[in-house]
Every structure is written in C-alpha cells, then in structure tokens.
Design a protein around this motif. Structure first.
Motif, PDB file in Angstrom:
ATOM      1  N   ASP A   6       0.831  -1.214   0.000  1.00  0.00           N
ATOM      2  CA  ASP A   6       0.000   0.000   0.000  1.00  0.00           C
ATOM      3  C   ASP A   6       0.864   1.261   0.000  1.00  0.00           C
ATOM      4  N   ASP A   9       2.351   1.705  -3.387  1.00  0.00           N
ATOM      5  CA  ASP A   9       1.297   2.209  -4.283  1.00  0.00           C
ATOM      6  C   ASP A   9       1.157   3.720  -4.199  1.00  0.00           C
ATOM      7  N   ASN A  12       3.299   5.863  -6.668  1.00  0.00           N
ATOM      8  CA  ASN A  12       2.792   5.979  -8.033  1.00  0.00           C
ATOM      9  C   ASN A  12       1.427   6.645  -8.084  1.00  0.00           C
ATOM     10  N   HIS A  13       0.647   6.499  -7.025  1.00  0.00           N
ATOM     11  CA  HIS A  13      -0.648   7.183  -6.990  1.00  0.00           C
ATOM     12  C   HIS A  13      -0.444   8.697  -7.053  1.00  0.00           C
ATOM     13  N   TYR A  65       1.820   4.488 -12.559  1.00  0.00           N
ATOM     14  CA  TYR A  65       0.412   4.675 -12.189  1.00  0.00           C
ATOM     15  C   TYR A  65      -0.482   3.785 -13.058  1.00  0.00           C
ATOM     16  N   LEU A  68      -0.395   0.490 -11.659  1.00  0.00           N
ATOM     17  CA  LEU A  68      -1.161   0.497 -10.405  1.00  0.00           C
ATOM     18  C   LEU A  68      -2.645   0.275 -10.658  1.00  0.00           C
ATOM     19  N   GLN A 150       6.315  -0.124  -8.493  1.00  0.00           N
ATOM     20  CA  GLN A 150       4.961  -0.637  -8.667  1.00  0.00           C
ATOM     21  C   GLN A 150       4.950  -2.135  -8.922  1.00  0.00           C
ATOM     22  N   ALA A 153       5.198  -3.777  -5.584  1.00  0.00           N
ATOM     23  CA  ALA A 153       3.906  -3.710  -4.883  1.00  0.00           C
ATOM     24  C   ALA A 153       2.933  -4.743  -5.446  1.00  0.00           C
ATOM     25  N   CYS A 154       2.864  -4.848  -6.756  1.00  0.00           N
ATOM     26  CA  CYS A 154       1.969  -5.825  -7.388  1.00  0.00           C
ATOM     27  C   CYS A 154       2.416  -7.257  -7.084  1.00  0.00           C
TER      28      CYS A 154
END
Length: 173
Positions: A6, A9, A12-13, A65, A68, A150, A153-154
């Motif tokens: 999170d 994320d 990139n958010h 992003y 994401l 990212q 994170a994924c």
C-alpha cells in the motif's frame, strides 16, 4: 506485506495524480502553438519542444500509475480464461522474471548516459529549443524506478493472494 504494498502504491498514486495534469497542459499548449502559427504567424521551437517534454513526462512518469490501476495492455491468450490462482501465478512470474529485471537492465545500461547528460547539462535538441535534454534523459531512470516500485507492490499482492489461497471467485479460502 500488505502495508508495504500500500505504501509503495502511494508513490505511483501521487505521481499519477500530478502528471495527469501534463495532458491538459499539453493540449492547451499545442492549441496555442497552432493558434500562434496559423493566426498570428509566430512560431517558436521552444514552445513546440515544451509539448514534447510534457508528452515524455506524461508517459514516462505515468507508467507506474498505469500499472497500479491495471491499465497496461495484456496479451491474454492464456490469461483471460484462467482461474484466479493461475492469474496470480502468471502475474507473479511477469513481475519477477520480466518487469523487474528488464527495468533494472534498462536502468543499468542507460545510467552512464543519463549521468553524463546531467553532468554536462546537455542543451537543446534544436537551435532555439529548450536547453534541457538532460531533463528528458532524467525521465529514463525515473521511469525505471517507478515501474520497479509498482512491480514490487503488485508482486507482493500476488504473493499474498497465493499464500492466502484465492479461489475462482476471488474470495480467500
């Protein structure tokens, strides 16, 4: 692991929320370029290049992003009809074997050129253009780093899904 994913994320958010404005600025700037050229007979290489710089920034900095929000193009020959557990395995393979290593290789091989460009403050693409090619080249490592972040994170999310046992309906068993 979920908290780490999170937090990754968020990088990139917020980058995506910032660079999305590049699209609007780019359209307005291109409109101004056309208006100035065809209505007022004025042309500026720097103004034209600024559209190029914004375009490069939008796509290079927005790639993380896009990953994401799962907006990347997929070739889903096997993926579309696969069960959720198989999809998680395919995604984990993609991040581990394809995405992260390719971004690390790109970062490694372009780094000397980027550093050289920054150190000499490489100038304009064209005479009368924006004297900041070094800024464009700086987008390459930023692109790689944002995609690595990212992808990690994924990947963490896929590991969580596989560890917790996601079934066909996406529910944890």
């Amino acid at each position: 692991m979920q908290r780490l994913a999170d937090r990754l994320d968020l990088i990139n958010h917020w980058t995506g929320m910032t660079v999305r404005w590049f699209a609007l600025i780019m359209v307005l700037l291109q409109f101004a370029v056309v208006l100035l050229r065809y209505v007022f007979g004025f042309s500026s290489i720097a103004l034209n290049e600024s559209v190029l710089y914004l375009h490069a920034g939008l796509f290079m900095l927005g790639a993380g992003y896009t990953l994401l929000v799962d907006g990347h193009v997929r070739v889903d020959i096997f993926y579309a009809g696969a069960e959720n557990r198989t999809k998680a395995r395919i995604d984990a393979f993609g991040y581990t074997i394809l995405a992260i290593p390719s971004m690390m290789a790109l970062l490694y091989w372009t780094w000397p050129s980027v550093i050289n460009s920054i150190s000499m403050m490489e100038g304009a693409i064209s005479v009368g253009g924006i004297p900041a090619v070094w800024l464009l080249k700086s987008l390459i490592p930023a692109f790689c780093i944002l995609l690595i972040i990212q992808s990690v994170a994924c990947l963490l999310r896929q590991i969580i899904a596989l560890r917790d046992g996601v079934d066909d309906q996406g529910a944890q068993s």
